[in-house]
Design an enzyme around this catalytic site. Structure first.
Site, PDB file in Angstrom:
ATOM      1  N   ARG A 109      38.100  23.018  26.734  1.00  0.00           N
ATOM      2  CA  ARG A 109      37.271  24.608  26.947  1.00  0.00           C
ATOM      3  C   ARG A 109      36.311  24.538  25.670  1.00  0.00           C
ATOM      4  NH1 ARG A 109      38.758  30.595  28.446  1.00  0.00           N
ATOM      5  NH2 ARG A 109      39.023  29.504  30.421  1.00  0.00           N
ATOM      6  N   HIS A 136      32.819  26.118  35.405  1.00  0.00           N
ATOM      7  CA  HIS A 136      34.284  26.332  35.297  1.00  0.00           C
ATOM      8  C   HIS A 136      35.091  25.855  36.400  1.00  0.00           C
ATOM      9  CE1 HIS A 136      38.048  28.198  33.783  1.00  0.00           C
ATOM     10  NE2 HIS A 136      37.851  29.495  34.071  1.00  0.00           N
ATOM     11  N   GLN A 139      38.539  27.002  37.755  1.00  0.00           N
ATOM     12  CA  GLN A 139      38.529  28.435  38.403  1.00  0.00           C
ATOM     13  C   GLN A 139      38.406  28.725  39.860  1.00  0.00           C
ATOM     14  OE1 GLN A 139      39.300  31.267  36.678  1.00  0.00           O
ATOM     15  NE2 GLN A 139      39.130  32.131  38.793  1.00  0.00           N
ATOM     16  N   ASP A 231      32.049  38.781  37.596  1.00  0.00           N
ATOM     17  CA  ASP A 231      32.498  38.408  36.312  1.00  0.00           C
ATOM     18  C   ASP A 231      31.943  39.244  35.388  1.00  0.00           C
ATOM     19  OD1 ASP A 231      33.605  36.700  34.379  1.00  0.00           O
ATOM     20  OD2 ASP A 231      32.142  35.104  34.847  1.00  0.00           O
ATOM     21  N   CYS A 272      37.529  36.397  38.292  1.00  0.00           N
ATOM     22  CA  CYS A 272      38.086  35.433  37.538  1.00  0.00           C
ATOM     23  C   CYS A 272      39.021  35.916  36.427  1.00  0.00           C
ATOM     24  CB  CYS A 272      36.954  34.143  36.981  1.00  0.00           C
ATOM     25  SG  CYS A 272      35.724  35.284  35.905  1.00  0.00           S
ATOM     26  N   ARG A 300      45.647  29.982  39.655  1.00  0.00           N
ATOM     27  CA  ARG A 300      45.162  28.957  38.880  1.00  0.00           C
ATOM     28  C   ARG A 300      46.064  27.814  38.409  1.00  0.00           C
ATOM     29  NH1 ARG A 300      41.305  30.527  35.085  1.00  0.00           N
ATOM     30  NH2 ARG A 300      41.402  28.078  34.841  1.00  0.00           N
TER      31      ARG A 300
HETATM   32  N1  NVA Z   1      32.095  33.528  32.439  1.00  0.00           N
HETATM   33  C1  NVA Z   1      33.316  33.996  31.441  1.00  0.00           C
HETATM   34  C2  NVA Z   1      34.172  33.335  32.307  1.00  0.00           C
HETATM   35  C3  NVA Z   1      35.589  33.617  31.750  1.00  0.00           C
HETATM   36  C4  NVA Z   1      36.751  33.122  32.425  1.00  0.00           C
HETATM   37  C5  NVA Z   1      32.926  33.554  30.197  1.00  0.00           C
HETATM   38  O1  NVA Z   1      32.526  32.244  30.251  1.00  0.00           O
HETATM   39  O2  NVA Z   1      33.292  34.041  29.286  1.00  0.00           O
HETATM   40  N1   CP Z   2      39.651  32.938  34.283  1.00  0.00           N
HETATM   41  C1   CP Z   2      39.939  32.476  32.938  1.00  0.00           C
HETATM   42  O1   CP Z   2      39.499  31.362  32.728  1.00  0.00           O
HETATM   43  O2   CP Z   2      40.867  33.167  32.103  1.00  0.00           O
HETATM   44  P1   CP Z   2      40.924  32.685  30.637  1.00  0.00           P
HETATM   45  O3   CP Z   2      39.465  32.879  29.821  1.00  0.00           O
HETATM   46  O4   CP Z   2      41.944  33.752  29.965  1.00  0.00           O
HETATM   47  O5   CP Z   2      41.436  31.362  30.785  1.00  0.00           O
END
Ligand code: NVA
Ligand code: CP
Length: 315
Positions: A109, A136, A139, A231, A272, A300
């Site tokens: 990540r 992602h 997700q 989101d 999400c 998930r």
């Molecule tokens: N769009 C958000 C998703 C978090 C799971 C981010 O990248 O912070």
């Molecule tokens: N939805 C998601 O990816 O959550 P986290 O950022 O907590 O992993």
């Protein structure tokens, strides 16, 4: 479907998988969820290890990978990029080569999509994208599973994303919906529309699956939606844009009155998570009866387990 041909593959973006393959992973995720609910204990990752590399924070993704891998007898190793040499004292390629000698798989990540692509190119083991600025993928497999749980099938259903239309989640939803024949609308101010290249790549996929893809700045487009999805307005790494986004997206909050504007009485709400209640979604909606955000979070784990089982040849 025979899962043999998933063995050894990475998951960087759903563009690399066919509709039949994604459907097979969803079937496996359902099976895994049923097994888990009935308390079955399996040890399908016994003797295997996974490196979980995080440049950005995570609750769900980290917990899903750790619990799904660990409860099947595997050993997950959490590695914050603040602690390892990757990209600081040695090249990304060298870290990938070394990890490929020690682990069965890697989850990454972080910021750049190229980082996860480089890890996959040099590690020689499956690499999973646990979120980058661009995509992602794990997700949105859980999101489709949640849609299916509510409506039987996701095909030909109407999913509508309201918010920052150029973020990783909106982009990944566009790809998976185009592949699977799910009608997908992004409602966002014109300056936050997804990039044209991705739309161009998805258009022929949608033509093949029968999905209708739309991008609009009009909230009336929620009409007939089976699910409204939102989101955060500023994703991780965009904290400096928060004020600007708030001003742009304030009219796009998903709340009970927007849910009512679908004209359906069975519309569900998806997110999400993590959520900023009172910004992109009202607290009454996300905590209320139309919300499926908590099922989505649980899914998930089941979908991530299915992806790992298939690609590690452990089904
Ligand atoms: N769009 C958000 C998703 C978090 C799971 C981010 O990248 O912070
Ligand atoms: N939805 C998601 O990816 O959550 P986290 O950022 O907590 O992993």
């Amino acid at each position: 479907m025979d899962y043999e041909h998933f063995k050894g593959r990475s998951l960087l973006c759903w563009l690399d998988y066919s509709a039949a393959e994604i459907t097979a992973l969803l079937e496996l995720a359902k099976r895994v969820k049923t097994e888990s609910k009935s308390g079955q204990v399996r040890q399908r990752f016994l003797g295997k290890t996974i490196a979980l590399i995080f440049e950005k924070r995570s609750t769900r993704t980290r917990c899903a990978f750790e619990t799904a891998f660990g409860e099947e007898g595997g050993h997950p190793v959490f590695l914050s990029t603040a602690d390892i040499q990757m990209g600081v004292k040695e090249s990304l390629e060298d870290t990938a080569r070394v990890m490929g000698r020690m682990f069965s798989a890697i989850q990454f990540r972080g910021f750049k999509q190229e980082t996860v692509e480089t890890l996959a190119a040099f590690a020689g083991i499956p690499v999973y994208n646990g979120l980058t600025d661009s995509y992602h993928p794990t997700q949105v497999l859980a999101d489709i599973m949640t849609l299916e749980e509510n409506f039987g099938s996701a095909k030909e259903k109407n999913l509508c994303f309201v918010g920052d239309g150029r973020n990783n989640v909106a982009r990944s939803l566009m790809v998976i919906c185009a592949k699977l024949g799910v009608n997908f609308t992004i409602i966002t101010p014109a300056v936050l529309a997804p990039d044209h290249d991705l739309v161009k790549r998805c258009a022929p996929l949608a033509a093949e699956s029968g999905a209708r893809l739309r991008i609009s700045d009009k909230l009336e487009e929620v009409k007939d939606a089976h699910a409204l999805y939102t989101d955060v307005w500023a994703s991780m790494g965009e904290e400096d844009k928060k004020a600007e986004r708030k001003a742009l997206l304030a009219p796009y909050q998903v709340n009970s009155s927007l849910m009512a504007a679908t004209g359906r009485n069975d519309t569900i709400f998806l997110h999400c998570l993590p959520a900023v209640k009172g910004e992109e979604v009202s607290a009454e909606l996300i905590d209320g009866p139309q919300s499926r955000a908590w099922d989505e979070a649980e899914n998930r784990k089941h979908t991530i387990k299915a992806i790992m089982l298939a690609t590690l040849g452990a089904v």
